[in-house]
Design an enzyme around this catalytic site. Structure first.
Site, PDB file in Angstrom:
ATOM      1  N   SER A   1      44.365  64.090 121.767  1.00 46.33           N
ATOM      2  CA  SER A   1      44.047  62.901 120.980  1.00 46.33           C
ATOM      3  C   SER A   1      43.677  61.786 121.930  1.00 46.33           C
ATOM      4  O   SER A   1      44.125  61.762 123.082  1.00 46.33           O
ATOM      5  CB  SER A   1      45.258  62.478 120.138  1.00 46.33           C
ATOM      6  OG  SER A   1      45.068  61.173 119.592  1.00 46.33           O
TER       7      SER A   1
ATOM      8  N   TYR B   1      54.147  60.693 120.627  1.00 47.72           N
ATOM      9  CA  TYR B   1      52.853  61.315 120.319  1.00 47.72           C
ATOM     10  C   TYR B   1      51.883  61.186 121.499  1.00 47.72           C
ATOM     11  O   TYR B   1      51.215  62.153 121.889  1.00 47.72           O
ATOM     12  CB  TYR B   1      52.276  60.650 119.071  1.00 47.72           C
ATOM     13  CG  TYR B   1      51.013  61.252 118.524  1.00 47.72           C
ATOM     14  CD1 TYR B   1      51.052  62.380 117.707  1.00 47.72           C
ATOM     15  CD2 TYR B   1      49.771  60.670 118.786  1.00 47.72           C
ATOM     16  CE1 TYR B   1      49.895  62.920 117.171  1.00 47.72           C
ATOM     17  CE2 TYR B   1      48.608  61.206 118.253  1.00 47.72           C
ATOM     18  CZ  TYR B   1      48.674  62.328 117.448  1.00 47.72           C
ATOM     19  OH  TYR B   1      47.521  62.857 116.922  1.00 47.72           O
TER      20      TYR B   1
ATOM     21  N   VAL C   1      55.040  76.666 114.771  1.00 49.94           N
ATOM     22  CA  VAL C   1      54.495  76.849 116.123  1.00 49.94           C
ATOM     23  C   VAL C   1      55.532  76.643 117.220  1.00 49.94           C
ATOM     24  O   VAL C   1      55.269  76.965 118.381  1.00 49.94           O
ATOM     25  CB  VAL C   1      53.273  75.923 116.384  1.00 49.94           C
ATOM     26  CG1 VAL C   1      52.119  76.281 115.449  1.00 49.94           C
ATOM     27  CG2 VAL C   1      53.660  74.453 116.273  1.00 49.94           C
TER      28      VAL C   1
ATOM     29  N   ASP D   1      50.104  77.729 109.054  1.00 51.21           N
ATOM     30  CA  ASP D   1      50.635  76.415 108.707  1.00 51.21           C
ATOM     31  C   ASP D   1      52.095  76.564 108.297  1.00 51.21           C
ATOM     32  O   ASP D   1      52.520  77.637 107.862  1.00 51.21           O
ATOM     33  CB  ASP D   1      49.833  75.792 107.555  1.00 51.21           C
ATOM     34  CG  ASP D   1      49.958  74.280 107.487  1.00 51.21           C
ATOM     35  OD1 ASP D   1      49.069  73.590 108.015  1.00 51.21           O
ATOM     36  OD2 ASP D   1      50.960  73.793 106.918  1.00 51.21           O
TER      37      ASP D   1
ATOM     38  N   LYS E   1      50.295  64.300 123.568  1.00 47.19           N
ATOM     39  CA  LYS E   1      48.853  64.541 123.573  1.00 47.19           C
ATOM     40  C   LYS E   1      48.274  64.462 124.988  1.00 47.19           C
ATOM     41  O   LYS E   1      47.323  65.183 125.315  1.00 47.19           O
ATOM     42  CB  LYS E   1      48.160  63.544 122.643  1.00 47.19           C
ATOM     43  CG  LYS E   1      48.417  63.804 121.158  1.00 47.19           C
ATOM     44  CD  LYS E   1      48.029  65.215 120.741  1.00 47.19           C
ATOM     45  CE  LYS E   1      47.904  65.368 119.237  1.00 47.19           C
ATOM     46  NZ  LYS E   1      47.550  66.749 118.844  1.00 47.19           N
TER      47      LYS E   1
END
Length: 246
Positions: free
Chosen positions: A141, A154, A63, A38, A158
């Site tokens: 998602s 987003y 990441v 994280d 996704k």
């Protein structure tokens, strides 16, 4: 009784809280050793300590950095002896209507979700193909299927994760590596519970099961995809939505 992930080592990104933490805990319950990664170093260290120092270690990782991702995966091999599962779960939101969204907000979300998942998938697959086995679970998602107002960044990221997972799955299937993705719907986390009531209510109205999902309900599907229960599945996208957008 032997757990479904007995003897396996897994890395989970975005694991300091929410869905990522639920996945880490469920994996340990099924016999795995886990590396929680994280951006929040203190929070992820605390989360790993709570799960148990013998079975979990927390590492700080961005990441979007190939060096950080490589180090995170190396931790699994060095500490627990193998890398059998990677869950690319880390993500952020920078919601705004397309008219008001800045280039920076678009780039940030694409970078964390899409580039971050690509880096994890690429580097983990390199390790897994050498050992002839492995499972990668990428978090898409339902927004990547339908498109949400205020989420051009987003939703694009996704959707990209789902398509990228399929392409990558074709490349490594013959090497014994499986890559699948999950599309959660409305899941009860700190992020979603901060939504305005009217936004929450409108999403709830779209769910035939009449309730939000819990993080552990995503974690159980991640266990399925990480384990031999899904041994003949690769390139699939599993919707976990309570029936939303059927």
């Amino acid at each position: 009784m032997t757990g479904l992930l007995e003897g396996k080592t897994a890395v989970i990104t975005g694991a300091a809280q929410g869905i990522g933490l639920a996945i880490a805990q469920r994996f340990v319950d099924e016999g795995a050793k886990v590396v929680l990664a994280d951006m929040n170093a203190d929070q992820v260290a605390t989360a790993a300590a709570a799960i148990g120092p013998d079975v979990a270690v927390g590492v700080a990782a961005n990441v979007t950095s190939a060096d950080d991702v490589a180090a995170m995966l190396k931790t699994a091999v060095d500490r627990f002896g193998s890398l059998d599962v990677l869950v690319n779960n880390a993500g952020i939101t920078r919601d705004a209507s397309m008219r008001k969204m800045t280039e920076e907000q678009f780039d940030q979300v694409i970078s964390v979700h899409l580039k971050g998942t690509w880096l994890g998938t690429k580097l983990a697959a390199d390790i897994m193909r050498e050992q002839g086995s492995g499972a990668i679970v990428n978090m898409s998602s339902i927004s990547g299927k339908v498109g949400n107002f205020g989420q051009t960044n987003y939703s694009a990221a996704k959707a990209g994760i789902a398509a990228m997972s399929k392409a990558a799955a074709k490349e490594v299937a013959a090497k014994g590596v499986r890559i699948n993705s999950i599309q959660p719907g409305l899941i009860r986390t700190a992020m979603t519970e901060a939504m305005p009531k009217e936004a929450w209510d409108s999403k709830m109205a779209e769910i035939p099961m009449g309730r939000a999902g819990e993080p552990d309900e995503i974690a159980k599907v991640a266990v399925f995809l990480a384990s031999d229960l899904s041994s003949y599945m690769t390139g699939t996208v599993l919707e976990v939505t309570g029936g939303r957008y059927m």
